[in-house]
Design an enzyme around this catalytic site. Structure first.
Site, PDB file in Angstrom:
ATOM      1  N   ASN A   1     -30.221 -37.597 -24.537  1.00  0.00           N
ATOM      2  CA  ASN A   1     -31.388 -37.153 -23.771  1.00  0.00           C
ATOM      3  C   ASN A   1     -31.002 -36.195 -22.653  1.00  0.00           C
ATOM      4  O   ASN A   1     -31.753 -35.283 -22.314  1.00  0.00           O
ATOM      5  CB  ASN A   1     -32.122 -38.360 -23.191  1.00  0.00           C
ATOM      6  CG  ASN A   1     -32.928 -39.090 -24.246  1.00  0.00           C
ATOM      7  OD1 ASN A   1     -32.756 -38.827 -25.427  1.00  0.00           O
ATOM      8  ND2 ASN A   1     -33.773 -40.009 -23.839  1.00  0.00           N
ATOM      9  N   GLU A   2     -29.826 -36.399 -22.080  1.00  0.00           N
ATOM     10  CA  GLU A   2     -29.365 -35.502 -21.024  1.00  0.00           C
ATOM     11  C   GLU A   2     -29.252 -34.072 -21.544  1.00  0.00           C
ATOM     12  O   GLU A   2     -29.697 -33.119 -20.902  1.00  0.00           O
ATOM     13  CB  GLU A   2     -28.015 -35.987 -20.488  1.00  0.00           C
ATOM     14  CG  GLU A   2     -27.545 -35.244 -19.253  1.00  0.00           C
ATOM     15  CD  GLU A   2     -26.286 -35.850 -18.662  1.00  0.00           C
ATOM     16  OE1 GLU A   2     -25.720 -35.216 -17.736  1.00  0.00           O
ATOM     17  OE2 GLU A   2     -25.846 -36.926 -19.101  1.00  0.00           O
ATOM     18  N   GLY A   3     -28.671 -33.922 -22.727  1.00  0.00           N
ATOM     19  CA  GLY A   3     -28.546 -32.592 -23.306  1.00  0.00           C
ATOM     20  C   GLY A   3     -29.879 -32.020 -23.745  1.00  0.00           C
ATOM     21  O   GLY A   3     -30.182 -30.847 -23.488  1.00  0.00           O
TER      22      GLY A   3
ATOM     23  N   ARG B   1     -22.541 -44.661 -16.521  1.00  0.00           N
ATOM     24  CA  ARG B   1     -22.199 -45.041 -17.894  1.00  0.00           C
ATOM     25  C   ARG B   1     -20.746 -45.520 -17.971  1.00  0.00           C
ATOM     26  O   ARG B   1     -20.410 -46.366 -18.801  1.00  0.00           O
ATOM     27  CB  ARG B   1     -22.370 -43.849 -18.846  1.00  0.00           C
ATOM     28  CG  ARG B   1     -23.793 -43.448 -19.128  1.00  0.00           C
ATOM     29  CD  ARG B   1     -23.837 -42.366 -20.209  1.00  0.00           C
ATOM     30  NE  ARG B   1     -24.932 -41.443 -19.982  1.00  0.00           N
ATOM     31  CZ  ARG B   1     -24.817 -40.124 -19.939  1.00  0.00           C
ATOM     32  NH1 ARG B   1     -23.650 -39.553 -20.138  1.00  0.00           N
ATOM     33  NH2 ARG B   1     -25.867 -39.371 -19.708  1.00  0.00           N
TER      34      ARG B   1
END
Length: 450
Positions: free
Chosen positions: A193-195, A156
């Site tokens: 989405n990672e969290g 990112r």
């Protein structure tokens, strides 16, 4: 039945519905369409490169007594390393539910972002990890085992064209592999989405997602480039006082959960080091020395991260120690991180990744078992490490800076109380506490995160 087996069975009930549907789809279409049926529209991740249609030759239908075992491969392309998670699910009998049987985990360093100017070299790390998958998964299962890579903060932070070149390379390697390559198999995952998927993983493994009380645990994930906080609010004030994009909804088990979640890009542990040193985005890397009172006074070294090399060191003619270090770190954290109203309560949070690693290195917890600590325990150990840098330097010259950064992030950033309980863990029921398992669930069954 043991608690672990009960947990894995209940988790697998949900997966079984998706897997059973996949089998039915298989008999009406080609094998590749069975997995494609589970691939939801690409509205979650930063899609680089664009979707490439997958074309696979038709194969003969399998007999009615379908395979007892199926697998899923998830690559976690992080800022400091690339990890492969190979999950095995077993269908012991056609009339019984499958269970999550095993996870094979392997990692290589550095991360893909370190190969920003050499994508072909970065691709070799993926090839090496695929060899692990070939050794782990029976050859007859390769063609029907999906392989997916999701990149996080490391990519990112890269310019888009460099990130795309790396992901194009990975996609070519996947296409050349014997495994099944779904649509959108190589993507940059957004921070939300990672969290959320890390929260799914932990609450699945701890058995909280199928209780009627809706009692869950929060998660704190500290990577190299970013950090995430995710929890299910108990109070409406937490939701109402949060920025609108900090609330994400996820549908599971016919329930909708409105989660407080946010990913802070540039506030991971390694990025935090650069910011503390004043080196994040700086020029003059060939001659400038970035110094900090968080480092031993006589320390001097060339240090690489994200494909760049920095000259760093302590302050030989100045002071070092916790107080000055905390002031430096405070400038990086204060006012940047939103303080959710509810974290000042008594909620329990699971903390992993660098939270766990640094707690082990500083002697705060046992590395083989993990442990429960309070936020003030990080502060106490950070003071000890910073005021005795010579003692801890053989472990890591960054240990003072890292422990102080974690302390400041928890207290001044998120606003946790000194008495907030943190469960530091690397695995739950022998499964890694990362977003990877949640991402496999999302692959087999659309969790509809929005």
């Amino acid at each position: 039945m043991s608690q672990q087996m009960l947990l894995l069975t209940v988790v697998s009930m949900w997966l079984f519905a998706g897997y059973f549907l996949a089998e039915a789809t298989y008999f009406n279409h080609h094998m590749y369409n069975r997995y494609r049926a589970f691939n939801h529209p690409a509205n979650m991740d930063n899609q680089l490169p664009p979707e490439v249609p997958v074309v696979t030759e038709a194969v003969a239908p399998r007999p009615v007594n379908f395979s007892r075992t199926f697998y899923g491969i998830m690559f976690d392309a992080g800022s400091t390393g690339t990890r492969i998670h190979i999950y095995r699910f077993i269908q012991k009998d056609p009339v019984e539910l499958p269970v999550l049987d095993h996870e094979m985990y392997h990692a290589v360093k550095p991360g893909l972002s370190a190969y920003a100017d050499k994508p072909d070299v970065g691709g070799e790390t993926i090839r090496q990890l695929l060899k692990v998958a070939k050794k782990t998964i029976p050859k007859e299962e390769w063609i029907q085992t999906p392989v997916v890579l999701k990149a996080t903060a490391g990519l990112r932070l890269l310019p888009q064209e460099k990130a795309k070149a790396l992901l194009d390379e990975v996609k070519e390697i996947f296409d050349d592999s014997p495994f099944f390559v779904p649509n959108n198999s190589v993507t940059i995952m957004n921070g939300t989405n990672e969290g959320v998927l890390a929260w799914v993983t932990v609450n699945f493994l701890t058995g909280h997602l199928y209780t009627k009380t809706r009692k869950t645990v929060g998660i704190l994930d500290l990577g190299g480039g970013s950090t995430q906080i995710t929890f299910l609010p108990k109070l409406k004030k937490t939701v109402l006082s949060a920025p609108p994009d900090y609330i994400a909804k996820i549908n599971m088990f016919n329930n909708t959960y409105a989660l407080y979640t946010h990913s802070y890009l540039g506030n991971g542990l390694i990025a935090g080091r650069l910011a503390t040193l004043g080196a994040l985005g700086a020029d003059g890397l060939d001659w400038k020395v970035f110094r900090s009172s968080c480092l031993p006074k006589k320390y001097r070294e060339d240090w690489s991260f994200g494909g760049l090399t920095y000259k760093i060191g302590g302050t030989p003619d100045g002071y070092a120690g916790y107080k000055l270090c905390y002031q430096e770190v405070m400038r990086v954290v204060k006012g940047i991180v939103h303080q959710p109203f509810e974290v000042k309560g008594s909620s329990i949070f699971y903390a992993f990744s660098y939270y766990y690693d640094r707690a082990v290195e500083s002697g705060l917890i046992d590395g083989s078992r993990g442990g429960t600590v309070e936020v003030r325990d990080f502060k106490k150990r950070a003071k000890e490490v910073c005021n005795k840098m010579t003692k801890y330097r053989p472990i890591s010259p960054f240990l003072c800076m890292d422990m102080t950064y974690i302390t400041c992030l928890l207290k001044e950033g998120f606003g946790f109380k000194d008495t907030t309980v943190l469960q530091l863990t690397k695995k739950v029921n022998n499964v890694e506490t990362s977003w990877a398992l949640g991402a496999i669930f999302d692959h087999f069954h659309n969790l509809n995160i929005h």
